[in-house]
Design an enzyme around this catalytic site. Structure first.
Site: not given
Ligand SMILES: *Cc1c(COP(=O)(O)O)cnc(C)c1O
Length: 663
Positions: A455, A483, A514
């Site tokens: 990330s 991602h 996302k």
């Molecule tokens: C954003 C994210 C999460 C968490 O997801 P949410 O739906 O926002 O709780 C888990 N793993 C990664 C790599 C992320 O970037």
């Protein structure tokens, strides 16, 4: 009477390295040892920086003849409003020991070199030659404490102020040391001090601009070369007790971070006078410590839908920091699906999945996700965070091993912590290190877990090699596609499509928060996996399931992505355009994902660049220590399929120009 030196160093494993948590040293009577040891242990285990996972306690007996008593240096504070003012005060202090302002400037510029050292620099005060034998290690002044009465309470909190006075007093009493200069090496903490025999210990409230990582300690030596060794021996080995160390700075010099001091809190009314114990005090202290280290965070309001352009503080900004990679959050079909579901099913689900909280929408979305990812089945959780915590804690049974990349997302780390497995961290995307660790735990039940796209840096896990290794060593694999879903692969199916893998990892985890423009997490895999998770994953079992509108939005977004895979391709094209335009303007940038890091190294530069770009209506995040390593500060751009080519070229040009202006 026996006297002992007690030393504690505590650290914790974080991002693959041992991060220092807390350290302390004391000189004690035998009768105090147990209580003080316990107090230091408690400190290491309940530290605001996190619980230590490695604690070293060292106890050595001191012969009474080997113990030297010295007096504490007198203390004063210089309130500097700017870094220049503070440095001038330090230079003036140095003139007292016969160092010219020009030379003082040169000496202070060496804080750039002390920053990476573990101990202090020992510098010849006149010819500025470095005298410490090991330049990386430096000199560590140690074996010292404040003299105290037998009644010192074991619960005495750590007193940074006293510790600094004790250290400076010992250093200044070392043979041929004429001054000590200290500047905090924390980019968020700008204070320091100068200590000399005549001036004493002068605390300076500002020595560098916020965000500057320079800092460390410099001991100035003026004496014969033959006696350097004796000076170093004294600093590193002589046991010293310092008399008359003040408890705290005099009132006029209480620094602004002192809101954690009880008397300040009495004024503010959070602590009742004469109250023996305020159970809120520890939390107020932790928060004050965060503020003090500039790690205290607040929210920013964005008063429009999260699209390629947003309204923030009444300004329209080009959004380069959103996770809405496909720009579907305000897509009319997605909104209509959510509205429609709410009209039919109402606003909540009314129960957990295994009780009354399963709607047709839950089952349909699970089937759609499994179909999209090409697996037998799928299970949805309320968030990506809850998915990772639930899956990993369920998979990590007793006596099993979880192999986790050091840069994995916090939700994976928390899942590991909640599991009964042992967690083994491997170096970031380092397949040789992973293999070495797999060998070390051969024959154990194991699971390798990795982000598909990391990330912060936007780099992609070496999944083909991870799958090979998993096969060789008979362990399972799990990727977090937060991602990569909708981002990687010709049709946005994620990391397996990106690499053209014939076989799937055992667990494909992802989020609908996302690219899928809604909320919720999921796992896709075999029917056995999904049955197992439905029966064991506690975040699935013990939480009310997702609401109808959210499910319908995610389902609609997934359908749009399936019907229009060119959205993923547009995003990939945008990454190429943006990186290429940055390169044209002399900025190094290279990414295959929606996350494009622009590494600036310098913390202050990153902060200033993000602020200047905000002024130019470009919303981009500055990421710095401690989220990434020191000296690895960056601007982190997150791109969307709905950014236009013109917008991205303009943004890249503006970013490049802004960085150049500030450099
Ligand atoms: C954003 C994210 C999460 C968490 O997801 P949410 O739906 O926002 O709780 C888990 N793993 C990664 C790599 C992320 O970037």
């Amino acid at each position: 009477m026996s006297i002992y030196s007690l030393k504690m160093r505590a650290s914790r494993h974080e991002n693959g390295t041992q991060e220092h948590v807390s350290g302390a040293e004391k000189i004690l009577r035998a009768s105090e040892l147990t209580a003080q040891m316990d107090a230091l242990l408690q400190r290491a285990l309940h530290h605001a920086k996190g619980k230590a996972d490695f604690i070293n306690l060292k106890i050595e007996e001191i012969q009474p003849d080997d113990l030297q008593y010295i007096d504490a240096l007198p203390v004063s504070t210089y309130e500097a409003t700017t870094a220049d003012e503070g440095r001038k005060a330090m230079a003036e202090g140095l003139t007292e020991v016969g160092i010219s302002p020009e030379k003082a400037e040169k000496i202070m510029s060496m804080f750039k070199d002390t920053y990476s050292m573990r101990g202090a620099m020992l510098l010849d005060a006149d010819i500025l030659e470095r005298l410490e034998p090991d330049h990386a290690r430096g000199i560590r002044a140690t074996y010292m404490d404040a003299e105290h009465s037998a009644s010192r309470s074991a619960s005495d909190c750590k007193n940074h102020f006293q510790e600094a006075i004790v250290l400076a007093s010992k250093v200044i009493s070392a043979p041929h040391i004429i001054a000590e200069l200290c500047m905090s090496d924390d980019p968020d903490y700008v204070t320091g001090y100068i200590a000399t025999r005549s001036k004493g210990y002068m605390r300076i409230t500002k020595l560098k601009p916020m965000g500057c990582p320079d800092g460390g300690r410099i001991f100035l030596y003026r004496g014969p070369r033959e006696e350097v060794a004796e000076c170093i021996r004294y600093l590193q080995q002589q046991h010293v007790l310092v008399r008359n160390v003040p408890e705290k700075p005099v009132l006029s010099s209480i620094p602004s971070y002192a809101t954690s001091h009880p008397e300040e809190n009495i004024k503010k009314g959070t602590l009742k006078e004469n109250s023996p114990k305020n159970p809120w005090q520890v939390y107020a202290d932790i928060l004050a410590e965060k503020k003090n280290r500039h790690l205290y965070r607040t929210t920013t309001e964005i008063s429009s839908a999260q699209a390629a352009h947003v309204t923030c503080n009444s300004q329209e900004q080009l959004m380069l920091a959103s996770n809405d990679y496909l720009g579907l959050i305000d897509h009319p079909d997605v909104i209509a699906a959510a509205q429609n579901a709410a009209a039919i099913y109402g606003t909540g689900s009314g129960g957990s999945r295994l009780t009354t909280g399963t709607l047709p929408l839950h089952n349909q979305l699970e089937r759609d996700l499994a179909h999209f990812k090409g697996t037998e089945a799928a299970i949805i959780f309320n968030t990506g965070y809850m998915a990772n915590v639930g899956i990993i804690s369920a998979m990590g049974i007793k006596d099993s091993i979880i192999f986790s990349d050091e840069k994995n997302h916090a939700s994976i780390i928390d899942g590991c912590r909640l599991s009964h497995a042992k967690t083994v961290i491997y170096a970031h995307n380092d397949m040789a290190d992973l293999e070495a660790k797999l060998q070390e735990y051969a024959d154990c039940q194991g699971l390798i877990v990795t982000d598909a796209v990391f990330s912060m840096d936007g780099d992609i896990a070496n999944l083909p090699r991870i799958m090979e290794l998993a096969k060789t060593y008979h362990v399972l694999t799990m990727v977090d596609e937060a991602h990569s879903t909708g981002v990687l692969g010709r049709t946005g199916r994620g990391i397996t499509e990106h690499f053209g893998l014939a076989e799937m990892p055992d667990i494909l985890m992802g989020t609908m928060s996302k690219a899928l423009a809604a909320e919720g997490g999921y796992a896709c895999g075999s029917q056995l996996l999904i049955d197992y998770l439905r029966n064991t994953a506690r975040s699935y079992i013990f939480s009310t399931s997702l609401a109808p509108a959210v499910l319908a939005a995610a389902k609609q977004a997934l359908q749009l992505l399936t019907e229009q895979p060119e959205m993923a391709q547009a995003l990939q094209q945008n990454t190429r355009i943006f990186c290429q335009e940055l390169q044209t303007h002399g900025i190094e940038a290279d990414s295959e994902t929606a996350i494009v890091p622009i590494i600036l190294h310098d913390e202050e530069l990153a902060l200033k660049a993000a602020a200047a770009l905000r002024q130019k209506n470009i919303y981009i995040s500055a990421i710095r220590y401690p989220t990434v390593a020191k000296n690895h500060a960056m601007l982190r751009a997150a791109l969307m399929a709905t950014h236009t080519e013109d917008e991205l070229r303009h943004a890249a040009k503006t970013i490049a120009a802004t960085i150049k202006e500030l450099k």
